[in-house]
Design a protein around this motif. Sequence first.
Motif, PDB file in Angstrom:
ATOM      1  N   SER A  94       0.846  -1.190   0.000  1.00  0.00           N
ATOM      2  CA  SER A  94       0.000   0.000   0.000  1.00  0.00           C
ATOM      3  C   SER A  94       0.883   1.243   0.000  1.00  0.00           C
ATOM      4  O   SER A  94       0.768   2.082   0.863  1.00  0.00           O
ATOM      5  CB  SER A  94      -0.862  -0.054   1.261  1.00  0.00           C
ATOM      6  N   THR A 111      -4.787  -0.665  -3.157  1.00  0.00           N
ATOM      7  CA  THR A 111      -4.945   0.454  -2.223  1.00  0.00           C
ATOM      8  C   THR A 111      -3.726   1.381  -2.223  1.00  0.00           C
ATOM      9  O   THR A 111      -3.633   2.262  -1.376  1.00  0.00           O
ATOM     10  CB  THR A 111      -5.219  -0.050  -0.781  1.00  0.00           C
ATOM     11  N   SER A 112      -2.817   1.214  -3.174  1.00  0.00           N
ATOM     12  CA  SER A 112      -1.696   2.145  -3.316  1.00  0.00           C
ATOM     13  C   SER A 112      -2.249   3.552  -3.561  1.00  0.00           C
ATOM     14  O   SER A 112      -3.262   3.715  -4.242  1.00  0.00           O
ATOM     15  CB  SER A 112      -0.811   1.749  -4.498  1.00  0.00           C
TER      16      SER A 112
END
Lengths: 317, 259
Positions: A253, A274-275
């Motif tokens: 992330s 979800t980066s």
Amino acid sequence: MAEILILAEHAGETVKKVTCELLTAARRFGEPAVVWTGPGAQAAQGSLAEFGAEKIYAADGPEFDDYVVAPKAELLAELAKQHSPAAVLVAGTAEGREVGARLAVKTGWGLLTDVIGFGDELTAEQVNFGGAINVRSRVRSGTPIIAVRPNAITPEAAAGPAVIEPVSFAVSDAAKQARVVERVVQERSARPELTEASIVVSGGRGVGSGENMALIEKLADSLGAAVGASRAVTDAGWYPHQFQVGQTGKTVSPQLYVAVGISGAIQHRAGMQTSKTIMVVNKDREAPIFELADFGVVGDLFKVVPQLVEEIAKRAG
Amino acid sequence: MNIVVCMKQVPDTGTERTLRASDSTLDRDAADALINEIDEYAIEEGLRLTEAHGGEVTILSMGPQRAIESIRKALSMGADKGVHLVDDALAGSDLLGTSAAIAQVLGRIGFDLVILGCESTDARTGVLAAMLAERLGVPQLSYAAKVEIDGTAVTIRRQADYGYDTVEATLPAVLSVVEKINEPRYPSFKGIMAGKKKPVEALSLADAGIEPELVGLAGAATEVLSFARRPARQAGTIVTDEGDGGSQAAEFLAARKFI
Ligand SMILES: Cc1cc2nc3c(=O)[nH]c(=O)nc-3n(C[C@H](O)[C@H](O)[C@H](O)COP(=O)(O)OP(=O)(O)OC[C@H]3O[C@@H](n4cnc5c(N)ncnc54)[C@H](O)[C@@H]3O)c2cc1C
Ligand SMILES: Nc1ncnc2c1ncn2[C@@H]1O[C@H](COP(=O)(O)O)[C@@H](O)[C@H]1O
């Protein structure tokens, strides 16, 4: 104020970043008490104090490394019985989650996994389905056992006394059934660890060969990033498995994820969705990875990446 | 050797997944259902081990009525029989409830080796193997990329963050596998025909002797308070490389202060 027990993740004497993240989260809800297994507590005291540890329960002994997971769970159960903590926090790594799981069975307390943040009164934020749905949940019976995803919480320093309390604990035979007879450490590079890195550059099948992964490493180094890979790459033996990002690899992330020659299969996306910022280089405009891209270049990676590396060097220079 | 493979039916990852508004559980009717992908590797490993060492593979699945389709698919791959734990009272079970129910059935049917996938595509908790090992009091051999069995001695390669561990234990044991372990077979036409006739036993809570307080939404030690679909990512800027794609990428990184 009640204690919050934190199971430290460490490599020898080195405190892993996720442990500092757990300390940061714990300070909101009670007095952080770190559980340290194996040798090295003395050497780690400084780092743990820096992030606000009140106490360190240091249980030295080879059993914690020599047997899979069970001894750590047994120790945590014993310490939880003695100290009645308000919560038990573990890292959301494979090992951390498994320790939490066994502790949950021993105690009957609820376990939450893949937690990325906290609300009031230890309510937890989770992401489900590879990042598609945000969930707010809580443990409603027993002491919450919470596995927190690495890199989800920003570690903040705050001094604490970090008083070491040696714990002598005899691991039962029941916890010594799965014996580690060999440990092979393959990750040896100066680059940041994949799950902790603020920038990750990953290569996919488009990179074409193991030798060509040097191009991905070059880009990673110019950004101070960790290197990741798709399963196509690890399966082909172009890069070791522990760098695989995705459903059956690591979940990352980072602030910036750069996907090079990766198509964006659902199993890969599950590990990087979800980066915060995502950049893509791929020659196929139809590749699903472009759906996630904040910035994408449709083009040949063997032209685009060297030019990018050169530009970064110029700007740095 | 008596092998039990724990198989979960999950919504197709290709279709959209949602939680039900009424009780915040997964809306399993809204999507197509399949065998959890990694569980096909668990089934394959069970088949390979019995092919090499003799014995039987039983598929154990806890899930709604329609899970029977996935059990049949596993049988068509070559497993010998199925056990389907199915009861409305199981709906909404959390990890503790699920592991208690499955452990109870395993205790009843007996096993030398239990094989699981390392993680399901829907729950993604990856802790059931550890919970079952703890409940059953047998060795935990999780995240296996390789398994060898010699008599009652089992050796696995346990995949880890830093590389791997070689781990040894004695049967009976609980094993979970990663996708590196093998390549699952496709059911043959003959297998599909045979699979239809293989025995599948349906068990209710009462049949299995599971205490109803331990399972279902009411027995869960955790609860969902609220949920929301994450906001869709803003459409990004996509450029086609015409000789300056790398420079444009650098421009973007500079604008976002990464360089
Ligand atoms: C149980 C299971 C678990 C899995 N777990 C994972 C996991 O954890 N992680 C994971 O990554 N995958 C996982 N997979 C595999 C996944 O389904 C995909 O097969 C895999 O991610 C594909 O990797 P890739 O994108 O590198 O390769 P491909 O899908 O082949 O994509 C290669 C891309 O490179 C592009 N390309 C080719 N040449 C160039 C060039 N010269 N310049 C620019 N672009 C180029 C192509 O256009 C293409 O889009 C799993 C699968 C299963 C069944
Ligand atoms: N309802 C279920 N019935 C049978 N096996 C299950 C069930 N849920 C999970 N499993 C097994 O546990 C593994 C891990 O799942 P999970 O803990 O959901 O990530 C799966 O790969 C399955 O092998």
